[in-house]
Scaffold this motif. Structure first.
Motif, PDB file in Angstrom:
ATOM      1  N   GLY A  94     -15.812  24.835  -5.470  1.00  0.00           N
ATOM      2  CA  GLY A  94     -14.754  25.791  -5.172  1.00  0.00           C
ATOM      3  C   GLY A  94     -13.620  25.110  -4.433  1.00  0.00           C
ATOM      4  N   THR A  95     -12.819  25.895  -3.742  1.00  0.00           N
ATOM      5  CA  THR A  95     -11.673  25.328  -3.037  1.00  0.00           C
ATOM      6  C   THR A  95     -12.071  24.741  -1.701  1.00  0.00           C
ATOM      7  OG1 THR A  95     -11.165  27.403  -1.928  1.00  0.00           O
ATOM      8  CG2 THR A  95     -10.200  27.076  -4.097  1.00  0.00           C
ATOM      9  N   PRO A  99      -9.653  31.755   2.578  1.00  0.00           N
ATOM     10  CA  PRO A  99      -8.802  32.599   1.751  1.00  0.00           C
ATOM     11  C   PRO A  99      -7.546  33.010   2.499  1.00  0.00           C
ATOM     12  CG  PRO A  99     -10.627  33.853   2.631  1.00  0.00           C
ATOM     13  CD  PRO A  99     -10.881  32.416   2.986  1.00  0.00           C
ATOM     14  N   ARG A 120     -17.219  32.153  10.067  1.00  0.00           N
ATOM     15  CA  ARG A 120     -16.057  31.273   9.889  1.00  0.00           C
ATOM     16  C   ARG A 120     -16.079  30.121  10.900  1.00  0.00           C
ATOM     17  NH1 ARG A 120     -11.546  33.180   6.989  1.00  0.00           N
ATOM     18  NH2 ARG A 120     -11.589  35.380   6.362  1.00  0.00           N
ATOM     19  N   TYR A 191     -19.478  37.784   2.367  1.00  0.00           N
ATOM     20  CA  TYR A 191     -18.133  38.024   1.857  1.00  0.00           C
ATOM     21  C   TYR A 191     -17.164  38.052   3.030  1.00  0.00           C
ATOM     22  CZ  TYR A 191     -14.327  40.005  -0.868  1.00  0.00           C
ATOM     23  OH  TYR A 191     -13.122  40.202  -1.492  1.00  0.00           O
ATOM     24  N   GLN A 196     -13.528  35.651  -1.605  1.00  0.00           N
ATOM     25  CA  GLN A 196     -14.217  34.457  -1.132  1.00  0.00           C
ATOM     26  C   GLN A 196     -15.462  34.829  -0.319  1.00  0.00           C
ATOM     27  OE1 GLN A 196     -12.862  30.881  -1.215  1.00  0.00           O
ATOM     28  NE2 GLN A 196     -11.951  31.876  -3.000  1.00  0.00           N
ATOM     29  N   ARG A 208     -19.359  26.363   3.721  1.00  0.00           N
ATOM     30  CA  ARG A 208     -18.024  26.289   3.131  1.00  0.00           C
ATOM     31  C   ARG A 208     -17.630  27.616   2.481  1.00  0.00           C
ATOM     32  NH1 ARG A 208     -20.213  22.438  -1.724  1.00  0.00           N
ATOM     33  NH2 ARG A 208     -20.604  24.052  -3.284  1.00  0.00           N
ATOM     34  N   TYR A 209     -16.362  27.692   2.094  1.00  0.00           N
ATOM     35  CA  TYR A 209     -15.836  28.812   1.324  1.00  0.00           C
ATOM     36  C   TYR A 209     -16.029  28.536  -0.164  1.00  0.00           C
ATOM     37  CZ  TYR A 209     -13.321  30.193   5.575  1.00  0.00           C
ATOM     38  OH  TYR A 209     -12.993  30.573   6.853  1.00  0.00           O
ATOM     39  N   ASP A 210     -16.341  29.588  -0.913  1.00  0.00           N
ATOM     40  CA  ASP A 210     -16.424  29.497  -2.367  1.00  0.00           C
ATOM     41  C   ASP A 210     -16.051  30.852  -2.964  1.00  0.00           C
ATOM     42  OD1 ASP A 210     -17.068  26.953  -3.443  1.00  0.00           O
ATOM     43  OD2 ASP A 210     -19.082  27.090  -2.610  1.00  0.00           O
ATOM     44  N   PRO A 211     -15.682  30.880  -4.238  1.00  0.00           N
ATOM     45  CA  PRO A 211     -15.396  32.169  -4.884  1.00  0.00           C
ATOM     46  C   PRO A 211     -16.643  33.046  -4.918  1.00  0.00           C
ATOM     47  CG  PRO A 211     -14.537  30.342  -6.180  1.00  0.00           C
ATOM     48  CD  PRO A 211     -15.412  29.738  -5.132  1.00  0.00           C
ATOM     49  N   VAL A 212     -16.468  34.339  -4.737  1.00  0.00           N
ATOM     50  CA  VAL A 212     -17.605  35.245  -4.706  1.00  0.00           C
ATOM     51  C   VAL A 212     -18.369  35.239  -6.026  1.00  0.00           C
ATOM     52  CG1 VAL A 212     -16.292  37.275  -5.458  1.00  0.00           C
ATOM     53  CG2 VAL A 212     -18.336  37.584  -4.050  1.00  0.00           C
TER      54      VAL A 212
END
Length: 223
Positions: A94-95, A99, A120, A191, A196, A208-212
Protein backbone atom coordinates in the motif's frame (compact mmCIF):
# COMPACT_ATOMS: atom_id res chain seq x y z
CA UNK A 1 -25.01 -19.29 94.76
CA UNK A 2 -26.63 -21.45 97.41
CA UNK A 3 -24.10 -24.25 96.72
CA UNK A 4 -21.05 -21.99 96.75
CA UNK A 5 -19.04 -21.49 99.89
CA UNK A 6 -17.96 -18.09 98.57
CA UNK A 7 -20.63 -16.35 96.44
CA UNK A 8 -18.19 -13.61 95.42
CA UNK A 9 -15.69 -16.15 94.12
CA UNK A 10 -18.46 -17.92 92.24
CA UNK A 11 -19.55 -14.70 90.53
CA UNK A 12 -15.95 -13.94 89.56
CA UNK A 13 -15.65 -17.36 87.94
CA UNK A 14 -18.92 -16.90 86.07
CA UNK A 15 -17.75 -13.50 84.83
CA UNK A 16 -14.44 -14.99 83.71
CA UNK A 17 -16.23 -17.77 81.82
CA UNK A 18 -18.47 -15.20 80.14
CA UNK A 19 -15.44 -13.23 78.97
CA UNK A 20 -13.76 -16.38 77.67
CA UNK A 21 -16.96 -17.33 75.84
CA UNK A 22 -17.22 -13.86 74.30
CA UNK A 23 -13.59 -13.98 73.13
CA UNK A 24 -14.08 -17.43 71.63
CA UNK A 25 -17.24 -16.26 69.88
CA UNK A 26 -15.39 -13.27 68.43
CA UNK A 27 -12.52 -15.50 67.27
CA UNK A 28 -14.99 -17.88 65.65
CA UNK A 29 -16.69 -14.99 63.88
CA UNK A 30 -13.35 -13.71 62.54
CA UNK A 31 -12.42 -17.23 61.47
CA UNK A 32 -15.65 -17.55 59.50
CA UNK A 33 -15.04 -14.16 57.88
CA UNK A 34 -11.48 -15.15 56.93
CA UNK A 35 -12.79 -18.41 55.47
CA UNK A 36 -15.37 -16.49 53.43
CA UNK A 37 -12.70 -14.15 52.03
CA UNK A 38 -10.45 -17.11 51.27
CA UNK A 39 -13.28 -18.83 49.40
CA UNK A 40 -13.84 -15.66 47.36
CA UNK A 41 -10.15 -15.47 46.46
CA UNK A 42 -10.14 -19.14 45.53
CA UNK A 43 -13.21 -18.74 43.29
CA UNK A 44 -11.72 -15.64 41.63
CA UNK A 45 -8.41 -17.44 41.05
CA UNK A 46 -10.30 -20.35 39.50
CA UNK A 47 -12.14 -18.04 37.11
CA UNK A 48 -8.94 -16.28 36.09
CA UNK A 49 -7.18 -19.59 35.55
CA UNK A 50 -10.04 -20.76 33.32
CA UNK A 51 -9.87 -17.51 31.31
CA UNK A 52 -6.10 -17.90 30.96
CA UNK A 53 -6.50 -21.48 29.73
CA UNK A 54 -9.10 -20.39 27.17
CA UNK A 55 -6.86 -17.56 25.93
CA UNK A 56 -3.87 -19.90 25.72
CA UNK A 57 -5.91 -22.41 23.72
CA UNK A 58 -7.11 -19.67 21.35
CA UNK A 59 -3.56 -18.40 20.84
CA UNK A 60 -2.25 -21.90 20.11
CA UNK A 61 -5.03 -22.49 17.60
CA UNK A 62 -4.42 -19.09 16.03
CA UNK A 63 -0.66 -19.74 15.87
CA UNK A 64 -1.16 -23.05 14.05
CA UNK A 65 -3.53 -21.38 11.59
CA UNK A 66 -1.07 -18.57 10.89
CA UNK A 67 1.83 -21.00 10.51
CA UNK A 68 -0.15 -23.01 7.94
CA UNK A 69 -0.96 -19.87 5.97
CA UNK A 70 2.64 -18.65 6.14
CA UNK A 71 3.81 -21.99 4.80
CA UNK A 72 1.34 -21.77 1.94
CA UNK A 73 2.36 -18.17 1.22
CA UNK A 74 6.05 -19.06 1.16
CA UNK A 75 5.43 -21.90 -1.27
CA UNK A 76 3.46 -19.59 -3.53
CA UNK A 77 6.14 -16.91 -3.37
CA UNK A 78 8.83 -19.42 -4.33
CA UNK A 79 6.87 -20.22 -7.49
CA UNK A 80 6.49 -16.58 -8.51
CA UNK A 81 8.76 -14.84 -10.98
CA UNK A 82 10.79 -11.84 -9.76
CA UNK A 83 8.42 -9.53 -11.64
CA UNK A 84 5.37 -11.10 -9.99
CA UNK A 85 7.01 -10.84 -6.58
CA UNK A 86 7.69 -7.14 -7.05
CA UNK A 87 4.09 -6.52 -8.11
CA UNK A 88 2.78 -8.53 -5.15
CA UNK A 89 4.91 -6.55 -2.69
CA UNK A 90 3.73 -3.23 -4.13
CA UNK A 91 0.10 -4.31 -3.84
CA UNK A 92 0.41 -5.64 -0.29
CA UNK A 93 2.46 -2.72 0.96
CA UNK A 94 0.00 0.00 0.00
CA UNK A 95 1.04 3.61 0.41
CA UNK A 96 2.28 3.30 3.99
CA UNK A 97 1.24 6.93 4.48
CA UNK A 98 -1.46 8.40 6.64
CA UNK A 99 -4.76 9.12 4.88
CA UNK A 100 -5.76 12.70 4.16
CA UNK A 101 -7.39 14.06 7.34
CA UNK A 102 -10.09 15.89 5.36
CA UNK A 103 -11.69 12.59 4.33
CA UNK A 104 -10.96 10.65 7.50
CA UNK A 105 -14.49 10.97 8.93
CA UNK A 106 -15.50 11.03 12.58
CA UNK A 107 -15.07 8.22 15.07
CA UNK A 108 -18.22 6.61 16.45
CA UNK A 109 -17.33 7.54 20.05
CA UNK A 110 -14.71 9.25 22.18
CA UNK A 111 -13.27 5.85 23.08
CA UNK A 112 -13.00 4.88 19.41
CA UNK A 113 -11.24 8.19 18.71
CA UNK A 114 -8.79 7.47 21.54
CA UNK A 115 -8.12 4.00 20.12
CA UNK A 116 -7.43 5.52 16.69
CA UNK A 117 -5.00 7.97 18.26
CA UNK A 118 -3.25 5.12 20.04
CA UNK A 119 -2.93 2.94 16.93
CA UNK A 120 -1.60 5.87 14.89
CA UNK A 121 1.02 6.56 17.55
CA UNK A 122 2.74 3.19 17.00
CA UNK A 123 2.88 3.20 13.19
CA UNK A 124 6.37 2.00 12.32
CA UNK A 125 6.64 -0.39 15.29
CA UNK A 126 7.85 -3.91 14.38
CA UNK A 127 5.63 -6.95 14.01
CA UNK A 128 6.04 -9.39 16.90
CA UNK A 129 4.35 -12.77 17.01
CA UNK A 130 2.17 -13.06 20.11
CA UNK A 131 3.00 -9.49 21.14
CA UNK A 132 0.46 -6.91 22.29
CA UNK A 133 2.71 -3.89 22.79
CA UNK A 134 3.96 -1.55 23.72
CA UNK A 135 7.05 -2.10 21.55
CA UNK A 136 5.92 -4.74 19.04
CA UNK A 137 2.60 -6.18 17.93
CA UNK A 138 0.88 -8.91 16.01
CA UNK A 139 -2.37 -7.98 14.25
CA UNK A 140 -4.84 -8.63 17.06
CA UNK A 141 -2.35 -7.56 19.72
CA UNK A 142 -2.20 -4.14 18.05
CA UNK A 143 -5.96 -3.58 18.05
CA UNK A 144 -6.34 -4.95 21.58
CA UNK A 145 -3.55 -2.66 22.83
CA UNK A 146 -5.04 0.39 21.10
CA UNK A 147 -8.45 -0.14 22.68
CA UNK A 148 -6.86 -0.85 26.05
CA UNK A 149 -5.33 2.64 25.91
CA UNK A 150 -8.90 3.91 25.47
CA UNK A 151 -10.08 1.97 28.52
CA UNK A 152 -11.91 -0.71 26.52
CA UNK A 153 -11.22 -4.45 26.89
CA UNK A 154 -11.62 -6.57 23.74
CA UNK A 155 -10.65 -10.23 23.09
CA UNK A 156 -7.05 -11.14 22.28
CA UNK A 157 -7.48 -12.96 18.96
CA UNK A 158 -8.78 -11.76 15.61
CA UNK A 159 -11.49 -14.44 15.75
CA UNK A 160 -12.62 -13.16 19.14
CA UNK A 161 -12.49 -9.55 17.98
CA UNK A 162 -14.69 -10.35 14.98
CA UNK A 163 -17.57 -10.69 17.46
CA UNK A 164 -16.46 -7.94 19.85
CA UNK A 165 -19.16 -5.37 19.27
CA UNK A 166 -21.89 -4.40 16.84
CA UNK A 167 -21.54 -5.54 13.25
CA UNK A 168 -21.71 -2.84 10.60
CA UNK A 169 -21.25 -2.93 6.85
CA UNK A 170 -17.98 -1.87 5.26
CA UNK A 171 -19.79 1.12 3.75
CA UNK A 172 -20.73 2.22 7.29
CA UNK A 173 -17.21 1.84 8.70
CA UNK A 174 -16.02 4.70 10.89
CA UNK A 175 -12.63 5.35 12.50
CA UNK A 176 -12.06 2.93 15.36
CA UNK A 177 -14.04 0.07 13.79
CA UNK A 178 -12.26 -3.28 13.54
CA UNK A 179 -11.95 -4.72 10.04
CA UNK A 180 -11.60 -8.50 10.02
CA UNK A 181 -10.24 -10.28 6.97
CA UNK A 182 -10.69 -13.67 5.31
CA UNK A 183 -13.38 -16.24 6.00
CA UNK A 184 -11.43 -17.67 8.95
CA UNK A 185 -11.07 -14.20 10.56
CA UNK A 186 -7.31 -14.69 10.60
CA UNK A 187 -6.35 -11.01 10.31
CA UNK A 188 -7.66 -7.81 11.84
CA UNK A 189 -6.94 -4.11 11.35
CA UNK A 190 -8.34 -0.83 12.62
CA UNK A 191 -10.17 1.47 10.24
CA UNK A 192 -8.85 5.03 10.59
CA UNK A 193 -10.87 6.77 7.88
CA UNK A 194 -10.22 7.81 4.32
CA UNK A 195 -10.44 4.24 3.08
CA UNK A 196 -7.38 3.28 5.15
CA UNK A 197 -6.61 0.89 7.99
CA UNK A 198 -3.67 0.59 10.36
CA UNK A 199 -2.48 -2.96 10.99
CA UNK A 200 0.52 -5.15 11.79
CA UNK A 201 0.72 -7.39 8.71
CA UNK A 202 3.24 -10.23 9.11
CA UNK A 203 6.69 -11.20 10.50
CA UNK A 204 9.39 -8.86 9.26
CA UNK A 205 6.97 -5.99 8.61
CA UNK A 206 5.99 -2.92 10.61
CA UNK A 207 2.72 -1.39 11.77
CA UNK A 208 1.51 0.63 8.79
CA UNK A 209 -1.34 2.15 6.79
CA UNK A 210 -2.93 0.15 3.98
CA UNK A 211 -6.12 0.35 1.90
CA UNK A 212 -9.10 -1.17 3.69
CA UNK A 213 -9.72 -3.44 0.70
CA UNK A 214 -6.23 -4.96 0.69
CA UNK A 215 -7.75 -8.40 1.43
CA UNK A 216 -11.26 -9.89 1.40
CA UNK A 217 -13.20 -8.38 4.32
CA UNK A 218 -15.27 -10.85 6.34
CA UNK A 219 -16.61 -8.52 9.06
CA UNK A 220 -16.55 -4.99 10.44
CA UNK A 221 -17.23 -4.62 14.15
CA UNK A 222 -17.65 -1.58 16.37
CA UNK A 223 -16.45 -2.28 19.96
Amino acid sequence: LLLSADPGDFLDKVSTLDRIGARNSDRLRRLHEAQRVLDQYRADAGRRLSELKRTTTELKRHKKSVQRRLGTARRLLHRMTPEDRAAHERASRGTGRAPTPLVAGAASSARAAAAVGAVRSVVGSPYGWGQAGPNSFDCSGLTQWAYRQAGVAIPRTSQGQSAAGRRVSLAEARPGDLVVYRNDASHVAMYVGGGQVVHSPYPGSQVRYDPVGMMPVSAVTRP
